[in-house]
Design an enzyme around this catalytic site. Structure first.
Site, short mmCIF file in Angstrom:
data_model
loop_
_atom_site.label_atom_id
_atom_site.label_comp_id
_atom_site.label_asym_id
_atom_site.label_seq_id
_atom_site.Cartn_x
_atom_site.Cartn_y
_atom_site.Cartn_z
N TRP A 52 -3.48 -18.46 -80.98
CA TRP A 52 -4.70 -18.70 -81.75
C TRP A 52 -5.90 -18.31 -80.87
O TRP A 52 -5.99 -18.76 -79.73
CB TRP A 52 -4.86 -20.16 -82.20
CG TRP A 52 -6.20 -20.35 -82.84
CD1 TRP A 52 -6.57 -19.93 -84.08
CD2 TRP A 52 -7.37 -20.93 -82.24
NE1 TRP A 52 -7.90 -20.22 -84.29
CE2 TRP A 52 -8.41 -20.82 -83.18
CE3 TRP A 52 -7.63 -21.50 -80.99
CZ2 TRP A 52 -9.70 -21.28 -82.93
CZ3 TRP A 52 -8.92 -21.96 -80.74
CH2 TRP A 52 -9.94 -21.85 -81.70
N GLU A 68 -1.69 -17.50 -85.51
CA GLU A 68 -2.35 -18.54 -86.32
C GLU A 68 -3.72 -18.06 -86.81
O GLU A 68 -4.60 -17.75 -86.02
CB GLU A 68 -2.51 -19.81 -85.49
CG GLU A 68 -3.24 -20.94 -86.21
CD GLU A 68 -3.34 -22.21 -85.36
OE1 GLU A 68 -2.90 -22.20 -84.19
OE2 GLU A 68 -3.87 -23.22 -85.87
N LYS A 120 -7.35 -18.50 -89.20
CA LYS A 120 -8.33 -19.57 -89.44
C LYS A 120 -9.41 -19.03 -90.37
O LYS A 120 -9.70 -17.84 -90.38
CB LYS A 120 -8.92 -20.00 -88.11
CG LYS A 120 -9.81 -21.23 -88.17
CD LYS A 120 -9.93 -21.87 -86.78
CE LYS A 120 -10.96 -22.96 -86.76
NZ LYS A 120 -10.90 -23.76 -85.52
N ASP A 173 -2.00 -23.45 -90.39
CA ASP A 173 -2.61 -24.72 -90.00
C ASP A 173 -3.30 -25.29 -91.24
O ASP A 173 -4.11 -24.61 -91.88
CB ASP A 173 -3.62 -24.47 -88.86
CG ASP A 173 -4.26 -25.75 -88.36
OD1 ASP A 173 -4.80 -26.52 -89.19
OD2 ASP A 173 -4.27 -25.97 -87.14
N HIS A 225 -7.04 -24.83 -91.77
CA HIS A 225 -7.61 -23.49 -91.61
C HIS A 225 -7.80 -22.74 -92.90
O HIS A 225 -7.81 -21.51 -92.92
CB HIS A 225 -6.76 -22.68 -90.63
CG HIS A 225 -6.87 -23.18 -89.22
ND1 HIS A 225 -6.38 -22.48 -88.14
CD2 HIS A 225 -7.46 -24.29 -88.73
CE1 HIS A 225 -6.64 -23.16 -87.03
NE2 HIS A 225 -7.28 -24.26 -87.36
N HIS A 227 1.13 -26.01 -88.52
CA HIS A 227 0.29 -26.95 -87.80
C HIS A 227 -0.13 -27.98 -88.82
O HIS A 227 -1.05 -27.75 -89.60
CB HIS A 227 -0.93 -26.26 -87.17
CG HIS A 227 -0.65 -25.71 -85.81
ND1 HIS A 227 -1.62 -25.21 -84.98
CD2 HIS A 227 0.51 -25.62 -85.13
CE1 HIS A 227 -1.07 -24.82 -83.84
NE2 HIS A 227 0.22 -25.05 -83.91
N ASP A 286 -12.32 -28.43 -90.74
CA ASP A 286 -11.12 -28.47 -89.90
C ASP A 286 -11.27 -29.58 -88.86
O ASP A 286 -11.34 -29.32 -87.66
CB ASP A 286 -10.98 -27.09 -89.22
CG ASP A 286 -9.72 -26.98 -88.37
OD1 ASP A 286 -8.75 -27.69 -88.66
OD2 ASP A 286 -9.74 -26.19 -87.41
N ASP A 313 -9.28 -32.06 -87.97
CA ASP A 313 -8.10 -32.47 -87.20
C ASP A 313 -7.92 -33.98 -87.12
O ASP A 313 -7.68 -34.53 -86.04
CB ASP A 313 -8.13 -31.84 -85.80
CG ASP A 313 -7.89 -30.34 -85.82
OD1 ASP A 313 -6.82 -29.93 -86.26
OD2 ASP A 313 -8.81 -29.58 -85.45
N ASP A 326 -1.02 -30.72 -85.37
CA ASP A 326 -2.27 -30.31 -84.74
C ASP A 326 -3.40 -31.23 -85.21
O ASP A 326 -4.05 -30.95 -86.21
CB ASP A 326 -2.57 -28.84 -85.05
CG ASP A 326 -3.72 -28.30 -84.21
OD1 ASP A 326 -4.23 -29.06 -83.35
OD2 ASP A 326 -4.12 -27.14 -84.41
C1 RNT Z 1 -7.71 -24.36 -83.56
C2 RNT Z 1 -6.28 -24.21 -83.84
C3 RNT Z 1 -5.35 -24.35 -82.66
C4 RNT Z 1 -5.72 -25.46 -81.75
C5 RNT Z 1 -4.73 -25.68 -80.64
C6 RNT Z 1 -5.26 -26.59 -79.60
O1 RNT Z 1 -8.47 -24.45 -84.68
O2 RNT Z 1 -5.88 -25.11 -84.84
O3 RNT Z 1 -4.04 -24.47 -83.11
O4 RNT Z 1 -5.93 -26.65 -82.43
O5 RNT Z 1 -4.32 -24.48 -80.15
ZN ZN Z 2 -3.76 -25.20 -85.22
#
Ligand code: RNT
Ligand code: ZN
Length: 412
Positions: free
Chosen positions: A179, A220, A222, A253, A256, A280, A288, A290, A320
């Site tokens: 990523w 990955e 986004k 993810d 994302h 993720h 995003d 998290d 994640d």
């Molecule tokens: C960032 C991505 C990525 C990170 C990790 C720490 O937006 O989601 O996966 O969260 O690599």
């Molecule tokens: Zn991620």
């Protein structure tokens, strides 16, 4: 309700709880190291994580060293039924040396591998393309400066080597996920050149062949990040096409995409074009963000798709999220168990009946069954799984989490 009563209730619908419990034991969740220390890592430097990644909160107990992080992980694993994996980032190296990102080697991570062997867990890996002076422009593999691109390409190549050695040492393929934060705050004029540069850098990074039994490449995408609101170079379309062409894993993810998109819906589409998927699992709140994952509809739907579309065998489930306002170990335990609870519920659905109803266009029965099933005694089956795997539930879980948190809250 006892497990035996629950077992009979599910059997009445033709659902075999023992089969579900057996299956659950075989589904590893890759726990992310970065929940344990707010995405800081162990490089000999200080500073914010950058790249639009920022844990908020200052709950006491952040792991400050690899030993503390491993102790926290051991505790967390003991609270979670089943056997799982650890997802490491390159910034979590364990060494007295201070290698640059373009100098990292397997030996800098060897203590993690020894520990993983001891624990009987697999490792996954990620190059770290953020929290670094050469990422301050929010451009790495797509930077217009060839020197900066080369620096990050070297980092990525070394990460692939390290991942391959980890996978070989542990006898389980190590997923190496890419990523990059690359993007633009304001509307770019030349998206094509940026994407062509990213493609070129990735091609170079992936050029050395690696043994798929030892490591698997993943990319990955986004939608946007803080500071790169206008354009992310590695968008979903970019990486979807790239993963298909290169026959590598696509990482989805859950934070994302646009908040109204259903990520569970994407699995079957993606799975028709790529062999393996990396997830993720995360909980975006308005963006995003998290957050720690809940046993929410999003996660239940994700698990249901994995089971219904028979994708568990080729989906690598990674987590994640990072929350520094609550006990970091509790965050791991709660989130990982929620993913498992969702999978267990999916495994306990009368999928054959539901699919038959759908095929016959009997959407009334499909709706009646899914809604009636919400009252089924899932908790008794989860309790049985936890008991068989020596993981606490309910009040004793809370006591254990509190006890451990008290033992680490002296850390500053
Ligand atoms: C960032 C991505 C990525 C990170 C990790 C720490 O937006 O989601 O996966 O969260 O690599
Ligand atoms: Zn991620």
């Amino acid at each position: 309700m006892t497990y035996e009563t629950a077992k009979a209730a599910f059997a009445d619908w033709g659902v075999d709880t023992e089969a579900a419990l057996e299956r659950m034991k075989t589904i590893p969740i890759s726990m992310h190291c970065w929940q344990g220390d707010d995405v800081v890592g162990f490089e000999k430097k200080t500073g914010a994580s950058g790249g639009g990644i920022q844990a908020t909160g200052n709950h006491p107990g952040r792991a400050r060293t690899p030993d503390e992080l491993r102790a926290d992980l051991e505790f967390a694993y003991s609270m979670i039924p089943g056997r799982h994996r650890l997802n490491l980032h390159a910034m979590y190296l364990d060494t007295n040396a201070s290698p640059g990102r373009d100098e990292i080697e397997y030996e800098h991570f060897a203590p993690w591998v020894d520990w993983a062997k001891d624990q009987g867990i697999g490792l996954d890996f990620n190059p770290t393309f953020f929290a670094h002076a050469k990422a301050d422009d929010n451009l790495t593999l797509s930077h217009p400066d060839q020197g900066i691109r080369d620096f990050w390409i070297e980092h990525g190549k070394r990460s692939r080597d390290i991942a391959a050695q980890m996978g070989a040492a542990l006898g389980s393929p190590c997923v190496n996920n890419i990523w990059v934060p690359d993007g633009y705050k304001d509307t770019p004029i030349d998206r094509m050149s940026a994407r062509a540069r990213l493609e070129g850098s990735l091609d170079e990074m992936f050029a050395p062949a690696q043994d798929k039994a030892a490591m698997l490449d993943a990319v990955e995408s986004k939608l946007f990040g803080i500071g790169v609101e206008a354009c992310t170079v590695g968008s979903h379309e970019f990486y979807m096409g790239y993963a298909i062409r290169k026959e590598i894993l696509l990482c989805l993810d859950m934070g994302h995409f646009h908040p109204t998109e259903n990520i569970a819906d994407k699995l079957s589409s993606v799975a028709l074009s790529v062999d393996d998927i990396l997830l993720h699992v995360s909980r975006p709140m308005r963006w995003d963000s998290d957050h720690v994952i809940l046993l929410s509809d999003d996660i239940l739907q994700m698990a249901q798709e994995l089971v219904s579309a028979d994708l568990l065998g080729r989906t690598h489930i990674g987590l994640d999220f990072f929350d520094a306002t609550i006990s970091r170990t509790a965050a791991w335990v709660i989130g990982t168990r929620n993913m498992q609870k969702a999978l267990l519920r999916a495994l306990l659905l009368p999928l054959d009946q539901l699919k038959a109803a759908e095929n016959a266009l009997d959407f009334t029965t499909r709706l009646t069954v899914t809604e009636e099933f919400k009252d089924m005694p899932f908790a008794a089956v989860w309790g049985e799984f936890s008991a068989r795997e020596n993981a606490p539930t309910g009040r004793s879980l809370i006591e254990e989490l509190d006890r451990y948190q008290s033992s680490v809250s002296f850390r500053d």
